[in-house]
Design a protein around this motif. Sequence first.
Motif, PDB file in Angstrom:
ATOM      1  N   ASN A 216       0.812  -1.217   0.000  1.00  0.00           N
ATOM      2  CA  ASN A 216       0.000   0.000   0.000  1.00  0.00           C
ATOM      3  C   ASN A 216       0.844   1.265   0.000  1.00  0.00           C
ATOM      4  O   ASN A 216       0.409   2.304  -0.507  1.00  0.00           O
ATOM      5  CB  ASN A 216      -0.936   0.002   1.215  1.00  0.00           C
ATOM      6  CG  ASN A 216      -2.115  -0.939   1.024  1.00  0.00           C
ATOM      7  OD1 ASN A 216      -2.625  -1.083  -0.084  1.00  0.00           O
ATOM      8  ND2 ASN A 216      -2.545  -1.579   2.103  1.00  0.00           N
ATOM      9  N   HIS A 217       2.035   1.197   0.595  1.00  0.00           N
ATOM     10  CA  HIS A 217       2.899   2.373   0.599  1.00  0.00           C
ATOM     11  C   HIS A 217       3.276   2.782  -0.829  1.00  0.00           C
ATOM     12  O   HIS A 217       3.423   3.968  -1.126  1.00  0.00           O
ATOM     13  CB  HIS A 217       4.177   2.101   1.402  1.00  0.00           C
ATOM     14  CG  HIS A 217       3.963   2.136   2.883  1.00  0.00           C
ATOM     15  ND1 HIS A 217       3.352   3.190   3.516  1.00  0.00           N
ATOM     16  CD2 HIS A 217       4.285   1.250   3.857  1.00  0.00           C
ATOM     17  CE1 HIS A 217       3.306   2.963   4.811  1.00  0.00           C
ATOM     18  NE2 HIS A 217       3.858   1.788   5.044  1.00  0.00           N
ATOM     19  N   LYS A 220      -0.047   4.256  -2.521  1.00  0.00           N
ATOM     20  CA  LYS A 220      -0.517   5.516  -1.951  1.00  0.00           C
ATOM     21  C   LYS A 220       0.604   6.529  -1.749  1.00  0.00           C
ATOM     22  O   LYS A 220       0.685   7.539  -2.445  1.00  0.00           O
ATOM     23  CB  LYS A 220      -1.227   5.249  -0.618  1.00  0.00           C
ATOM     24  CG  LYS A 220      -1.835   6.486   0.026  1.00  0.00           C
ATOM     25  CD  LYS A 220      -2.572   6.114   1.298  1.00  0.00           C
ATOM     26  CE  LYS A 220      -3.262   7.323   1.929  1.00  0.00           C
ATOM     27  NZ  LYS A 220      -2.317   8.336   2.416  1.00  0.00           N
ATOM     28  N   ASP A 221       1.521   6.241  -0.803  1.00  0.00           N
ATOM     29  CA  ASP A 221       2.507   7.241  -0.393  1.00  0.00           C
ATOM     30  C   ASP A 221       3.489   7.593  -1.505  1.00  0.00           C
ATOM     31  O   ASP A 221       3.781   8.777  -1.739  1.00  0.00           O
ATOM     32  CB  ASP A 221       3.268   6.754   0.840  1.00  0.00           C
ATOM     33  CG  ASP A 221       2.347   6.503   2.010  1.00  0.00           C
ATOM     34  OD1 ASP A 221       1.625   7.431   2.397  1.00  0.00           O
ATOM     35  OD2 ASP A 221       2.324   5.371   2.526  1.00  0.00           O
ATOM     36  N   GLU A 224       1.863   9.657  -4.184  1.00  0.00           N
ATOM     37  CA  GLU A 224       1.607  11.020  -3.722  1.00  0.00           C
ATOM     38  C   GLU A 224       2.876  11.861  -3.730  1.00  0.00           C
ATOM     39  O   GLU A 224       2.863  13.032  -4.151  1.00  0.00           O
ATOM     40  CB  GLU A 224       1.008  10.994  -2.312  1.00  0.00           C
ATOM     41  CG  GLU A 224      -0.432  10.507  -2.266  1.00  0.00           C
ATOM     42  CD  GLU A 224      -1.000  10.519  -0.860  1.00  0.00           C
ATOM     43  OE1 GLU A 224      -0.250  10.907   0.076  1.00  0.00           O
ATOM     44  OE2 GLU A 224      -2.177  10.153  -0.693  1.00  0.00           O
TER      45      GLU A 224
END
Length: 271
Positions: A216-217, A220-221, A224
């Motif tokens: 997920n990092h 998402k991160d 971003e």
Amino acid sequence: MKRYRHYKRDKAIILSCFGSVIEQQLYLDLKEQISKEFEGVDVYLSFSSRMVLKDLHKRGMEYKNLPQVLADVDWLGYKNIIVASINLFPTDEHELLIRTVKGFNNFSMANIRYTKAIINKTKETSLFLKELNSRISRDGIANLYIIHGVPLLDLAGLSSVEYSENFLKLLSDSNYTCSLEGAFPWYATKESLIEKMQRDGVKSVQVVPMLLVSGNHYIKDMVEIKDELSQYFDASLVPSITESDRFNLLEIEAVRKIIIQNIKEEIIKLG
């Protein structure tokens, strides 16, 4: 002791991982490789993330955390157990592993040992980081290495994080580092990092997740951060250097060799 007569099996290896729903197959692939490397030794998986364990359970996949797997393996009667730390840095997750193993050693008749984290020894770490930087670097493109980090500054293992950051920056003036939630986090340092890149004449930059398993990092991160950088530079996510769609350090053979060597060292210490 009468209790010891029930310990009839020789060795077991438990791979102690954080876990990932998205990249679960990476851990299964690692388990298969370890089983082939240590033929005749039974290999088990454990995951420390309760969120991952619950999500996998909903999907019909039953996995357990380290205390549960250790209890199962002890009940099965293994005399010798190696808990392999599948953690990049010897920080909070690795420290929890150590406390768990020490706790079991207080009452289990088995001989339980744990390995070092992956980034622990200076020689292996230096060679791995140098190889990694060489493989992902491209002419005219700066690298922003992003380490997950830990939220507290008084935890053990932070020196390994600091060494990695300093070593990467020493390898090239085009290397920059920050964390997601540790020391020098992106949310607090991005303005200064962007200004420094601009002063250094950076035109293009790629985001490099220093994560064993991106999960997920990555979705998402990292996306971003890449989007924020795109306001100032030609920004991208580092391409995978394996067959995966995402960049995962656990797929890199050099990382797996360190894991295997760590296990071998503890097996030797078993006598």
